[in-house]
Design an enzyme around this catalytic site. Structure first.
Site, PDB file in Angstrom:
ATOM      1  N   PRO A 260     -71.632  60.166  30.814  1.00  0.00           N
ATOM      2  CA  PRO A 260     -70.348  61.124  30.488  1.00  0.00           C
ATOM      3  C   PRO A 260     -70.133  62.136  31.815  1.00  0.00           C
ATOM      4  CG  PRO A 260     -71.708  61.223  28.840  1.00  0.00           C
ATOM      5  CD  PRO A 260     -72.440  60.379  30.064  1.00  0.00           C
ATOM      6  N   GLU A 261     -68.554  62.188  31.656  1.00  0.00           N
ATOM      7  CA  GLU A 261     -67.818  62.838  32.887  1.00  0.00           C
ATOM      8  C   GLU A 261     -66.810  63.707  31.852  1.00  0.00           C
ATOM      9  OE1 GLU A 261     -66.635  61.956  36.832  1.00  0.00           O
ATOM     10  OE2 GLU A 261     -68.574  60.502  36.536  1.00  0.00           O
TER      11      GLU A 261
END
Length: 283
Positions: free
Chosen positions: A2-3
């Site tokens: 996840p960014e």
DNA sequence: CAAGAATCCTGTCAGC
DNA sequence: TGCTGACAGGATTCTT
């Protein structure tokens, strides 16, 4: 992992379901993830009410209401493969790779699942959140006013590292990851191999603008769903369909004719990570 | 100091 | 089918 857009989406999902709830039961199922859990983590959060949420870079801060005169925040990082599952309380068995479980007073069960265990959980005083060793050296939020051409110019000046690596460096700007750096560089028509210090003021200005734009669009799409990312409610983000270069080796970019006139989007490895770009339009 | 490599860990997929 | 190697959204720590 996840960014930023995925972390933001997860945080919103958690917030919608958990705000104001009391943690009736907490449990850890191993002593550590990326780092050891703090002493007595489960016991210390059990009985607390969840007061608010905040995101800083790729970290989620779940703030608990005051107890014995001090308020604590649960600091969560999802690492590469971390996920938050929210489900109605059901069977008692612990799903594979679920390392932390919370139960709320209104009957929900929240599981932090992370196969690779690059994620982490810590418990810190809310008043000193930003002094935490993991947050203390972070650069500005990419969507905030502090991330601007002047700031980036100062951070890149004289640097001999590729712009790709400079943008992944969380002390320059906090929250961009491999996907969104590739996408932003494409939108700015800048090669990932350009040395950071060689960017012109006009290029830096453009880069800041398109980086923000990319993140805003990704958040609106609920993030990107690759292998194992999903929002807490199981919904899938759909920004992956809007990738212009990430994962698209050999395809023509949107400005190019593609093979045989042009070899299309290429993959190179920079500091051990894939960069996807169009060698013809990104200079 | 700065830059790049190695590292933590598991799962999946392509190729043989 | 089953094995092997490459690769995956991160970020710290170790080497040069």
């Amino acid at each position: 992992m996840p960014e930023l857009p995925e972390v933001e989406t997860v945080m919103r999902g958690l917030s919608a379901r958990l705000l104001g709830r009391t943690i009736t039961h907490a449990a850890t199922h191993r002593p550590d993830m990326r780092w050891p859990f703090p002493q007595g983590l489960a016991a210390r959060i059990q009985g607390s009410r969840i007061g608010s949420f905040r995101r800083r870079a790729k970290y989620i801060l779940m703030r608990l209401s005051e107890r014995d005169g001090t308020a604590d925040s649960v600091l969560i990082h999802l690492g590469m493969s971390g996920r938050m599952n929210i489900a109605a309380v059901g069977a008692n068995e612990i799903p594979l790779h679920e390392h932390v479980t919370l139960h709320t007073d209104d009957g929900w069960r929240i599981g932090f699942v992370d196969p690779r265990r690059f994620g982490s959980v810590d418990l810190i005083p809310t008043a000193a959140e930003d002094q935490h060793r993991l947050l203390q050296a972070l650069g500005p939020e990419p969507l905030g006013g502090d991330f601007n051409a002047k700031h980036l110019q100062a951070r890149l000046a004289g640097r001999a590292t590729p712009i790709k690596a400079a943008l992944l460096d969380q002390s320059n700007v906090a929250g961009l990851g491999n996907i969104y750096v590739c996408e932003a560089l494409f939108r700015a028509s800048i090669s990932p191999e350009r040395l950071a210090g060689s960017l012109t003021p006009a290029e830096i200005k453009r880069l800041v603008r398109v980086a923000k734009q990319t993140l805003v669009e990704a958040i609106a799409a609920g993030g990107s769903t690759l292998r194992d990312y999903a929002q807490p409610d199981g919904e899938l983000g759909y920004f992956q369909h809007a990738f212009r270069v990430y994962g698209r080796i050999g395809e023509p970019c949107e400005h190019c004719p593609g093979p045989p006139k042009c070899s299309g989007i290429q993959r190179i490895v920079q500091s051990g990570r894939s960069s996807f770009y169009c060698p013809r339009t990104q200079r």
